[in-house]
Design a protein around this motif. Sequence first.
Motif, PDB file in Angstrom:
ATOM      1  N   ARG A  83       0.920  -1.241  -0.133  1.00  0.00           N
ATOM      2  CA  ARG A  83      -0.032   0.073  -0.146  1.00  0.00           C
ATOM      3  C   ARG A  83       0.876   1.251   0.110  1.00  0.00           C
ATOM      4  O   ARG A  83       2.049   1.066   0.332  1.00  0.00           O
ATOM      5  CB  ARG A  83      -0.947   0.036   1.146  1.00  0.00           C
ATOM      6  CG  ARG A  83      -0.164  -0.134   2.575  1.00  0.00           C
ATOM      7  CD  ARG A  83      -1.148   0.649   3.622  1.00  0.00           C
ATOM      8  NE  ARG A  83      -1.353   2.068   3.341  1.00  0.00           N
ATOM      9  CZ  ARG A  83      -2.518   2.297   3.574  1.00  0.00           C
ATOM     10  NH1 ARG A  83      -3.606   1.994   3.890  1.00  0.00           N
ATOM     11  NH2 ARG A  83      -2.636   3.746   3.039  1.00  0.00           N
ATOM     12  N   ASN A 120      -7.205   4.891  -4.789  1.00  0.00           N
ATOM     13  CA  ASN A 120      -6.910   3.832  -3.926  1.00  0.00           C
ATOM     14  C   ASN A 120      -5.737   3.598  -3.407  1.00  0.00           C
ATOM     15  O   ASN A 120      -5.024   2.477  -4.178  1.00  0.00           O
ATOM     16  CB  ASN A 120      -7.899   2.623  -4.481  1.00  0.00           C
ATOM     17  CG  ASN A 120      -8.216   1.586  -3.555  1.00  0.00           C
ATOM     18  OD1 ASN A 120      -7.368   1.734  -2.183  1.00  0.00           O
ATOM     19  ND2 ASN A 120      -8.913   0.800  -3.568  1.00  0.00           N
ATOM     20  N   SER A 146      -4.479   2.078  -1.103  1.00  0.00           N
ATOM     21  CA  SER A 146      -4.364   1.005  -0.159  1.00  0.00           C
ATOM     22  C   SER A 146      -4.606  -0.462  -1.272  1.00  0.00           C
ATOM     23  O   SER A 146      -4.504  -1.520  -0.472  1.00  0.00           O
ATOM     24  CB  SER A 146      -5.243   0.792   0.893  1.00  0.00           C
ATOM     25  OG  SER A 146      -6.654   1.061   0.694  1.00  0.00           O
ATOM     26  N   LYS A 147      -4.923  -0.375  -2.565  1.00  0.00           N
ATOM     27  CA  LYS A 147      -5.115  -1.636  -3.166  1.00  0.00           C
ATOM     28  C   LYS A 147      -4.420  -1.349  -4.544  1.00  0.00           C
ATOM     29  O   LYS A 147      -4.904  -0.478  -5.159  1.00  0.00           O
ATOM     30  CB  LYS A 147      -6.635  -1.709  -3.252  1.00  0.00           C
ATOM     31  CG  LYS A 147      -6.611  -3.458  -3.917  1.00  0.00           C
ATOM     32  CD  LYS A 147      -8.273  -3.881  -3.651  1.00  0.00           C
ATOM     33  CE  LYS A 147      -8.499  -5.067  -4.514  1.00  0.00           C
ATOM     34  NZ  LYS A 147      -7.555  -6.131  -4.716  1.00  0.00           N
TER      35      LYS A 147
END
Lengths: 184, 184
Positions: free
Chosen positions: A39, A148, A150-151
């Motif tokens: 991440r 995003n 974190s992904k």
Amino acid sequence: MKPMGGFGIALVVSAISLAAYGQPERNPAPVADAEGHLRVPADYHANYHMLGAWAVAADRGQGSKELHVVFASPGTIDAYLRDGHFGDGSVLVKEVFETATGSMTTGTVSHAQTLKGWFVMVRDSKNSHPGNKLWGDGWGWSWFDAANPSKTTSTDYKVNCQPCHVPAKASEWIYVSGYPALRK
Amino acid sequence: MKPMGGFGIALVVSAISLAAYGQPERNPAPVADAEGHLRVPADYHANYHMLGAWAVAADRGQGSKELHVVFASPGTIDAYLRDGHFGDGSVLVKEVFETATGSMTTGTVSHAQTLKGWFVMVRDSKNSHPGNKLWGDGWGWSWFDAANPSKTTSTDYKVNCQPCHVPAKASEWIYVSGYPALRK
């Protein structure tokens, strides 16, 4: 017990103040979980060091179509200068911006307009995640869209990430010549 | 007295940890002395927020001759979004890099090679230093060569600094259109 308690508090204060002034902090924000899912580290603006900046020229005419700004985790630069290579756990975060270009008092100038996302790399010389297609050749690799952090949207570093780094293979896949802070 | 002492230590820890995570810290590094002599704030990499980046096109051919990266002091962006203008004491630091340009896998790319120095501006709507030629029109202004972040080479902002900012006069002399973070 009282003297020990007071000493404990003093140590905590000392560790946190080092972090506040840009020194390595003891508990950096996580960049990978146990399975190797990367991440964007939440603290990179506050705690990382700016390593360099890149401008990718527009396909036609003058100006730049992208601006990249690269940050290195605390301790990365010092370890590289000392050892001549990236130490395990070193994290590189590259911001990628789309630009807008115009005529200004200093000439034709492009500026960072929209953050497209981040490239994140984590040094791992020990091949810690042999079954994970986003780890290999000494690094964990992932791209994150701006929406995003974190992904990742990357599925295979050999397809999504590494091809652009082939000319830098001899320097651990990193274009170190673009980072003067890594030179002695 | 003992409970008071414990409470005081807790407050100190709290203030310092906020700084470590990029929040406004209580005692930022100084940017001006009592006479209005500016300096590059020592903590801007650790505590300021990146506001934007600029690439100045090469005079001939492709690529960029300079890369600029701009940082804003803690609270500057929030205050601008709230009030629509820069709050007194807001500090902007612009790093100016000379570049090197080459052909890379992503095209013609220029990278930050050598830090030439910094532009520093401090918001001052109250005309705090009327006799100082580096303050006026709502700001303190100075350039610093890379070799000396504590002593400016500027002598008169109207000659050394402001001319390049004339097209941005209506937006408090700042090219705010280059800083998407300042847009609501």
